[in-house]
Design a protein around this motif. Structure first.
Motif, PDB file in Angstrom:
ATOM      1  N   GLY A  47       0.641  -1.352   0.013  1.00  0.00           N
ATOM      2  CA  GLY A  47       0.175   0.249  -0.264  1.00  0.00           C
ATOM      3  C   GLY A  47       0.731   0.987   0.072  1.00  0.00           C
ATOM      4  N   ALA A  48       1.997   0.896   0.093  1.00  0.00           N
ATOM      5  CA  ALA A  48       2.666   2.383   0.419  1.00  0.00           C
ATOM      6  C   ALA A  48       3.073   2.892  -1.508  1.00  0.00           C
ATOM      7  CB  ALA A  48       4.415   1.845   0.215  1.00  0.00           C
ATOM      8  N   ARG A  49       2.911   4.276  -0.973  1.00  0.00           N
ATOM      9  CA  ARG A  49       3.017   4.995  -2.212  1.00  0.00           C
ATOM     10  C   ARG A  49       4.506   4.466  -3.180  1.00  0.00           C
ATOM     11  NH1 ARG A  49      -0.143  10.074  -4.337  1.00  0.00           N
ATOM     12  NH2 ARG A  49       0.370   9.038  -5.626  1.00  0.00           N
ATOM     13  N   VAL A  50       4.951   4.286  -4.121  1.00  0.00           N
ATOM     14  CA  VAL A  50       6.587   4.403  -4.536  1.00  0.00           C
ATOM     15  C   VAL A  50       6.694   5.928  -5.320  1.00  0.00           C
ATOM     16  CG1 VAL A  50       8.168   3.009  -5.732  1.00  0.00           C
ATOM     17  CG2 VAL A  50       6.424   1.616  -4.471  1.00  0.00           C
ATOM     18  N   VAL A  51       8.133   5.811  -4.506  1.00  0.00           N
ATOM     19  CA  VAL A  51       9.253   7.197  -4.869  1.00  0.00           C
ATOM     20  C   VAL A  51      10.634   6.515  -5.789  1.00  0.00           C
ATOM     21  CG1 VAL A  51      10.178   8.989  -4.972  1.00  0.00           C
ATOM     22  CG2 VAL A  51       8.456   8.817  -3.686  1.00  0.00           C
ATOM     23  N   ASP A  52      10.815   6.675  -7.152  1.00  0.00           N
ATOM     24  CA  ASP A  52      11.692   6.694  -6.691  1.00  0.00           C
ATOM     25  C   ASP A  52      12.806   7.158  -7.322  1.00  0.00           C
ATOM     26  OD1 ASP A  52      14.035   5.236  -9.101  1.00  0.00           O
ATOM     27  OD2 ASP A  52      13.141   5.174 -11.057  1.00  0.00           O
ATOM     28  N   GLY A  53      13.599   6.255  -6.315  1.00  0.00           N
ATOM     29  CA  GLY A  53      15.317   7.460  -6.164  1.00  0.00           C
ATOM     30  C   GLY A  53      16.282   7.593  -7.341  1.00  0.00           C
ATOM     31  N   ASP A  54      15.986   6.736  -8.096  1.00  0.00           N
ATOM     32  CA  ASP A  54      17.878   6.130  -8.696  1.00  0.00           C
ATOM     33  C   ASP A  54      18.658   7.897  -9.436  1.00  0.00           C
ATOM     34  OD1 ASP A  54      19.346   5.713 -10.098  1.00  0.00           O
ATOM     35  OD2 ASP A  54      18.100   5.406 -12.290  1.00  0.00           O
ATOM     36  N   GLY A  55      19.324   8.157  -8.509  1.00  0.00           N
ATOM     37  CA  GLY A  55      19.922   9.190  -9.041  1.00  0.00           C
ATOM     38  C   GLY A  55      19.520  10.782  -8.218  1.00  0.00           C
ATOM     39  N   LEU A  56      18.706  10.111  -7.379  1.00  0.00           N
ATOM     40  CA  LEU A  56      18.638  11.373  -6.326  1.00  0.00           C
ATOM     41  C   LEU A  56      19.378  11.091  -4.913  1.00  0.00           C
ATOM     42  CD1 LEU A  56      14.538  12.072  -7.193  1.00  0.00           C
ATOM     43  CD2 LEU A  56      16.840  12.575  -7.844  1.00  0.00           C
ATOM     44  N   VAL A  57      19.540  12.406  -4.471  1.00  0.00           N
ATOM     45  CA  VAL A  57      20.487  12.756  -2.732  1.00  0.00           C
ATOM     46  C   VAL A  57      19.296  12.984  -1.660  1.00  0.00           C
ATOM     47  CG1 VAL A  57      21.842  13.693  -1.773  1.00  0.00           C
ATOM     48  CG2 VAL A  57      22.804  12.952  -3.854  1.00  0.00           C
ATOM     49  N   ALA A  58      19.049  11.511  -0.505  1.00  0.00           N
ATOM     50  CA  ALA A  58      17.943  12.318   0.125  1.00  0.00           C
ATOM     51  C   ALA A  58      18.641  13.723   1.469  1.00  0.00           C
ATOM     52  CB  ALA A  58      17.776  11.345   0.897  1.00  0.00           C
ATOM     53  N   LEU A  59      18.735  14.436   1.353  1.00  0.00           N
ATOM     54  CA  LEU A  59      18.467  15.198   2.817  1.00  0.00           C
ATOM     55  C   LEU A  59      18.655  15.632   3.940  1.00  0.00           C
ATOM     56  CD1 LEU A  59      20.887  18.471   0.482  1.00  0.00           C
ATOM     57  CD2 LEU A  59      21.810  16.310   0.570  1.00  0.00           C
ATOM     58  N   PRO A  60      19.336  15.582   5.379  1.00  0.00           N
ATOM     59  CA  PRO A  60      17.728  16.393   6.241  1.00  0.00           C
ATOM     60  C   PRO A  60      17.166  17.447   5.701  1.00  0.00           C
ATOM     61  CG  PRO A  60      20.107  16.722   6.785  1.00  0.00           C
ATOM     62  CD  PRO A  60      20.447  15.926   5.611  1.00  0.00           C
TER      63      PRO A  60
END
Length: 435
Positions: A47-60
């Motif tokens: 049931g979770a909505r999927v976000v494609d993080g390929d190539g992305l950077v997660a910052l606080p």
């Protein structure tokens, strides 16, 4: 990105696949219940909505210690809601709202109004900054204790736009906030040295025939205030530090163990006083744009840690306050929607340094415990996803702010905010505000 273009779903879980947390190796993040529920490889959540993080950077989520939201009083230039939306689009999850509103945020009632407007907008956490003096007049202390005990829990106080020029009053303010570990954030400008000033005092001001704002007007106040802070043993924060000389004063103070922190703005890291040669009032700001040598010194000090944080000094103005002759224009520039791109342009992809200067340290200074923490299991899910490969040309007409006074119009800058999450709820998806 996949399946995230139609807006957020309140209470939904989000699974971010293959994102690089602060530039590290790709991993999955599951956001649920307001926190990062899991981190690892091959995560799944029904049931979770999927976000494609390929190539992305997660910052606080980014934290801005110096934002002008203009409400109450100048809603024609900005509101808490429009400024919050601009902040979210810039990757911010918390902003500290300056006190120079109308009425001034010098009482518990006004700071609580700003705080409630931020909660109603729900796009970023809006933490009000209280005025040091009544009406920003520099004559008597405002209700510091009442603001600190209010629902807004104010911990930073500033007369930004005005210097607390009276040393006795500044000392009293530092002594007062020490009781609850508060911070006095000083607009360092000796007013008797800047009367009638239009830009940085130097070769360019001489050539243009404009009255100069000398660097020593900033440096002298910082030198005085670090001595006062050292004497009292209280916390001092220097707003929008802009000169090489100020860096050296700060360096000396930190070596002595003075409890002082300082910020630099994106525009002081990128632009110089040569911009004033166009007489375009968008480049009029306080403190003014300085020389190339100052810019070099500020960049080095930011990397070294002598300057602790980047703060936008986001200062929206209505058209009539900027589209006029230079001498009559109000000082100030927009910054929330472009700050991270400017930092990427200045520093490159130094993700840990960017996270430290734009999130972790400002959160610590402001006492925002839920912010400034790298995405990890159990941590509040306040984070932003950045596409470092993207480049964008700044168009003032596309910005969320009610004002258009960006100094970066037409510039092509690196990086694009793809998504921002506040306690696990998206405020930005696919680069667009969710609401």
């Amino acid at each position: 990105m996949t399946d995230v273009t139609t807006g957020g779903d309140p209470g939904a879980a989000y699974l971010i696949r293959g994102v690089r947390v602060v530039g590290a190796e790709p991993t999955d993040l599951l956001l649920a219940g307001g926190v990062v529920a899991e981190a690892g490889h091959g995560l799944a959540a029904r049931g979770a909505r999927v976000v494609d993080g390929d190539g992305l950077v997660a910052l606080p989520g980014l934290v801005d210690l110096h934002t002008h939201l203009r409400e109450p009083g100048r809603e024609d230039a900005e509101t808490v809601e429009s400024g919050s939306r601009a902040a979210a689009l810039g990757g911010y999850t918390a902003v500290c709202a300056m006190a120079n509103t109308s009425p001034v945020a010098d009482t518990a009632g006004v700071v609580e109004q700003v705080w409630r407007l931020g909660r109603e907008a729900g796009l970023v956490d809006v933490q009000p900054i209280g005025a040091v003096t009544v009406g920003l007049a520099g004559e008597r202390l405002a209700e510091l204790g009442a603001m600190a005990e209010s629902a807004a829990r104010v911990r930073i106080f500033s007369d930004d736009g005005h210097c607390v020029a009276d040393p006795r009053l500044m000392r009293r303010a530092l002594e007062y906030v020490k009781a609850f570990d508060g911070v006095i954030a000083q607009h360092a400008e000796e007013p008797r040295l800047t009367e009638g000033a239009q830009m940085h005092e130097g070769e360019v001001s001489t050539r243009l025939g404009l009255t100069g704002w000398p660097a020593v007007a900033e440096e002298a106040i910082i030198a005085r205030d670090v001595l006062l802070a050292e004497h009292v043993g209280s916390r001092l924060h220097v707003c929008h530090l802009s000169t090489a000389g100020s860096v050296e004063v700060l360096r000396h103070a930190k070596k002595r163990g003075v409890r002082v922190t300082a910020e630099v703005t994106p525009h002081h890291l990128l632009l110089t006083d040569e911009r004033a040669a166009s007489y375009d009032p968008v480049f009029k700001v306080n403190p003014p744009l300085r020389t190339a040598a100052d810019v070099t010194a500020l960049r080095a000090a930011l990397v070294e840690g002598i300057i602790d944080i980047v703060a936008t000094d986001h200062a929206p103005h209505a058209l009539e306050d900027k589209e006029c002759e230079w001498a009559y224009a109000r000082p100030g520039m927009l910054g929330l929607e472009t700050a991270l791109s400017v930092l990427l342009d200045v520093l490159g992809e130094r993700w840990d340094l960017i996270a430290e200067r734009m999130s972790r340290t400002p959160a610590r200074i402001a006492g925002l415990a839920e912010h400034g923490r790298n995405p990890a299991p159990g941590v509040p899910a306040n984070l932003t996803l950045v596409d470092p490969a993207a480049r964008r040309t700044i168009d003032p007409g596309e910005q969320a702010s009610r004002s258009r006074n960006t100094p970066y119009a037409g510039l092509t800058l690196p990086g694009r905010i793809v998504a921002t999450f506040l306690r696990g709820e998206p405020t930005v998806l696919d680069g667009k505000a969710v609401r």
